[in-house]
Design an enzyme around this catalytic site. Structure first.
Site, PDB file in Angstrom:
ATOM      1  N   GLU A 104       2.486  38.178  -6.788  1.00 44.08           N
ATOM      2  CA  GLU A 104       2.935  38.831  -8.032  1.00 44.08           C
ATOM      3  C   GLU A 104       1.742  39.132  -8.946  1.00 44.08           C
ATOM      4  O   GLU A 104       1.713  40.166  -9.611  1.00 44.08           O
ATOM      5  CB  GLU A 104       3.945  37.943  -8.745  1.00 44.08           C
ATOM      6  CG  GLU A 104       5.269  37.868  -7.977  1.00 44.08           C
ATOM      7  CD  GLU A 104       6.289  36.995  -8.679  1.00 44.08           C
ATOM      8  OE1 GLU A 104       5.978  35.807  -8.916  1.00 44.08           O
ATOM      9  OE2 GLU A 104       7.378  37.495  -9.003  1.00 44.08           O
ATOM     10  N   GLU A 130       9.401  32.175  -2.238  1.00 40.76           N
ATOM     11  CA  GLU A 130      10.249  31.514  -3.240  1.00 40.76           C
ATOM     12  C   GLU A 130      11.640  31.188  -2.704  1.00 40.76           C
ATOM     13  O   GLU A 130      12.207  30.147  -3.015  1.00 40.76           O
ATOM     14  CB  GLU A 130      10.374  32.382  -4.505  1.00 40.76           C
ATOM     15  CG  GLU A 130       9.114  32.435  -5.358  1.00 40.76           C
ATOM     16  CD  GLU A 130       8.152  33.539  -4.972  1.00 40.76           C
ATOM     17  OE1 GLU A 130       8.257  34.089  -3.837  1.00 40.76           O
ATOM     18  OE2 GLU A 130       7.293  33.871  -5.803  1.00 40.76           O
TER      19      GLU A 130
HETATM   20  N1  CAA Z   1       1.410  24.554  -5.636  1.00 43.22           N
HETATM   21  C1  CAA Z   1       0.782  23.360  -5.757  1.00 43.22           C
HETATM   22  N2  CAA Z   1      -0.043  22.873  -4.825  1.00 43.22           N
HETATM   23  C2  CAA Z   1      -0.240  23.586  -3.707  1.00 43.22           C
HETATM   24  C3  CAA Z   1       0.377  24.840  -3.504  1.00 43.22           C
HETATM   25  C4  CAA Z   1       1.234  25.331  -4.546  1.00 43.22           C
HETATM   26  N3  CAA Z   1       1.833  26.532  -4.471  1.00 43.22           N
HETATM   27  N4  CAA Z   1       0.000  25.328  -2.303  1.00 43.22           N
HETATM   28  C5  CAA Z   1      -0.817  24.412  -1.776  1.00 43.22           C
HETATM   29  N5  CAA Z   1      -0.983  23.368  -2.618  1.00 43.22           N
HETATM   30  C6  CAA Z   1      -1.785  22.156  -2.434  1.00 43.22           C
HETATM   31  C7  CAA Z   1      -1.126  21.222  -1.424  1.00 43.22           C
HETATM   32  O1  CAA Z   1      -0.150  20.431  -2.027  1.00 43.22           O
HETATM   33  C8  CAA Z   1      -2.334  20.423  -0.952  1.00 43.22           C
HETATM   34  O2  CAA Z   1      -2.643  19.462  -1.928  1.00 43.22           O
HETATM   35  P1  CAA Z   1      -2.873  17.905  -1.480  1.00 43.22           P
HETATM   36  O3  CAA Z   1      -4.082  17.962  -0.599  1.00 43.22           O
HETATM   37  O4  CAA Z   1      -3.112  17.225  -2.785  1.00 43.22           O
HETATM   38  O5  CAA Z   1      -1.639  17.500  -0.765  1.00 43.22           O
HETATM   39  C9  CAA Z   1      -3.457  21.459  -0.970  1.00 43.22           C
HETATM   40  O6  CAA Z   1      -3.020  22.505  -1.838  1.00 43.22           O
HETATM   41  C10 CAA Z   1      -3.706  22.052   0.402  1.00 43.22           C
HETATM   42  O7  CAA Z   1      -2.462  22.555   0.874  1.00 43.22           O
HETATM   43  P2  CAA Z   1      -1.916  22.264   2.365  1.00 43.22           P
HETATM   44  O8  CAA Z   1      -2.328  20.914   2.808  1.00 43.22           O
HETATM   45  O9  CAA Z   1      -0.462  22.552   2.385  1.00 43.22           O
HETATM   46  O10 CAA Z   1      -2.755  23.343   3.171  1.00 43.22           O
HETATM   47  P3  CAA Z   1      -2.332  24.091   4.510  1.00 43.22           P
HETATM   48  O11 CAA Z   1      -3.547  24.863   4.916  1.00 43.22           O
HETATM   49  O12 CAA Z   1      -1.733  23.151   5.481  1.00 43.22           O
HETATM   50  O13 CAA Z   1      -1.173  25.131   4.084  1.00 43.22           O
HETATM   51  C11 CAA Z   1      -0.159  26.838   2.705  1.00 43.22           C
HETATM   52  C12 CAA Z   1      -1.469  26.179   3.210  1.00 43.22           C
HETATM   53  C13 CAA Z   1       0.515  27.530   3.870  1.00 43.22           C
HETATM   54  C14 CAA Z   1      -0.554  27.857   1.662  1.00 43.22           C
HETATM   55  C15 CAA Z   1       0.753  25.753   2.135  1.00 43.22           C
HETATM   56  O14 CAA Z   1       0.021  24.956   1.216  1.00 43.22           O
HETATM   57  C16 CAA Z   1       1.946  26.303   1.403  1.00 43.22           C
HETATM   58  O15 CAA Z   1       2.911  26.721   2.040  1.00 43.22           O
HETATM   59  N6  CAA Z   1       1.908  26.301   0.057  1.00 43.22           N
HETATM   60  C17 CAA Z   1       3.035  26.683  -0.767  1.00 43.22           C
HETATM   61  C18 CAA Z   1       3.232  28.195  -0.762  1.00 43.22           C
HETATM   62  C19 CAA Z   1       4.403  28.586  -1.633  1.00 43.22           C
HETATM   63  O16 CAA Z   1       5.543  28.230  -1.372  1.00 43.22           O
HETATM   64  N7  CAA Z   1       4.118  29.360  -2.680  1.00 43.22           N
HETATM   65  C20 CAA Z   1       5.129  29.822  -3.628  1.00 43.22           C
HETATM   66  C21 CAA Z   1       5.182  28.900  -4.790  1.00 43.22           C
HETATM   67  S1  CAA Z   1       6.496  29.309  -5.905  1.00 43.22           S
HETATM   68  C22 CAA Z   1       5.928  30.636  -6.772  1.00 43.22           C
HETATM   69  O17 CAA Z   1       4.859  31.128  -6.556  1.00 43.22           O
HETATM   70  C23 CAA Z   1       6.798  31.232  -7.835  1.00 43.22           C
HETATM   71  C24 CAA Z   1       6.366  30.815  -9.181  1.00 43.22           C
HETATM   72  O18 CAA Z   1       5.347  31.235  -9.694  1.00 43.22           O
HETATM   73  C25 CAA Z   1       7.210  29.894  -9.893  1.00 43.22           C
END
Ligand code: CAA
Length: 256
Positions: free
Chosen positions: A110, A130
């Site tokens: 976004e 989301e």
């Molecule tokens: N928010 C907070 N922390 C996040 C994050 C997020 N969106 N994405 C990743 N992180 C953090 C993880 O918690 C992790 O922290 P810790 O080491 O303290 O546990 C660190 O970043 C590394 O992440 P991963 O271990 O998960 O790394 P990965 O390489 O295995 O996976 C990823 C990467 C595929 C991006 C995975 O982290 C993921 O799926 N993240 C979430 C993506 C998501 O759902 N985004 C949408 C969020 S909602 C939104 O965007 C709408 C809004 O504004 C309200």
């Protein structure tokens, strides 16, 4: 603690680089506020003629910070008034270019869609995950994505959260141009420098007319365009551009 938003000036271009590597550039409230403040300040600075928003070389942004809102209920989310943090980005009169490497997820995608041009590395990916969290894209994603790519392709990805590879995003019209992997920020800076050398008033009017016109019926949009076109005829930069062409020299635009 390292700055979560790095700001660099490259001549008339402001580079804003998200810098929360430990959270994959997840957009927490302080980072969103810093971004909004930097863009507001740039809009007040006539020496900034274009802006690049980058996530650096690994990831653009993994979305909103999920941990930050994990315990929030509806009144708490409403009280945050997140639209006020996005507004300065949407209203910025300077062109903004997103430089996407790696993933642009949720709020990260976004953020890219708030920009005017999106450059993406050929191995980048976009997604709107989301729905998998039981929410929806709340920073314009449900509206800007279908406007960019059409209802049927937007629904396909909004309803599943599936990844959109950059090449497909470019084909769909979500990405302006692909770059080699690792080159998105450099390419965005070069493009921003090019735009920064254009007459600032014309650049501003083009951005305004494109954005405002998209929300109007065509006859009203064409009036916007005509008026902007006519106004630009009384600028010094218009005279400079035409004189330079006739005199076979490089123009020097001053934003007057
Ligand atoms: N928010 C907070 N922390 C996040 C994050 C997020 N969106 N994405 C990743 N992180 C953090 C993880 O918690 C992790 O922290 P810790 O080491 O303290 O546990 C660190 O970043 C590394 O992440 P991963 O271990 O998960 O790394 P990965 O390489 O295995 O996976 C990823 C990467 C595929 C991006 C995975 O982290 C993921 O799926 N993240 C979430 C993506 C998501 O759902 N985004 C949408 C969020 S909602 C939104 O965007 C709408 C809004 O504004 C309200």
């Amino acid at each position: 603690m390292a700055e979560e938003l790095i700001q660099e000036r490259h001549d008339a271009v402001l580079l804003l680089r998200l810098n929360r590597p430990e959270a994959l550039n997840a957009l927490n409230i302080p980072l969103r506020r810093a971004l909004a403040a930097a863009i507001s300040a740039a809009a007040d600075d006539p020496d900034v003629r274009a802006i690049v928003v980058s996530g650096g070389s690994k990831i653009f942004a993994a979305g909103g910070d999920i941990k930050e809102f994990a315990d929030h209920d509806a009144p708490q989310i409403m009280a945050l008034e997140l639209q006020r943090i996005w507004a300065p980005i949407a209203a910025c009169p300077r062109p903004i270019i997103a430089a996407v490497e790696g993933l642009a997820l949720g709020g990260g995608a976004e953020l890219a869609m708030h920009c005017d041009i999106i450059l993406a590395a050929e191995d980048a990916q976009f997604a709107f995950p989301e729905v998998r969290l039981g929410i929806l894209p709340g920073a314009g994603g449900t509206q800007r994505l279908p406007r960019a790519v059409g209802k049927f392709r937007a629904m396909r990805y909004l309803l599943t959260g599936d990844r959109i590879p950059a090449s497909l995003a470019a084909e769909m019209g979500l990405v302006s141009e692909l770059t080699p992997s690792g080159q998105a920020e450099a390419a965005a800076l070069a493009l921003a420098q090019k735009i920064a050398r254009m007459p600032p008033l014309a650049v501003r009017q083009i951005k305004e007319v494109v954005l405002q016109g998209a929300d109007c019926a065509l006859p009203a949009a064409l009036v916007l365009e005509r008026n902007a076109h006519n106004i630009l005829f009384s600028t010094e930069d218009r005279k400079e551009g035409v004189d330079a062409f006739i005199e076979k020299r490089k123009p020097l635009y001053r934003g007057l």
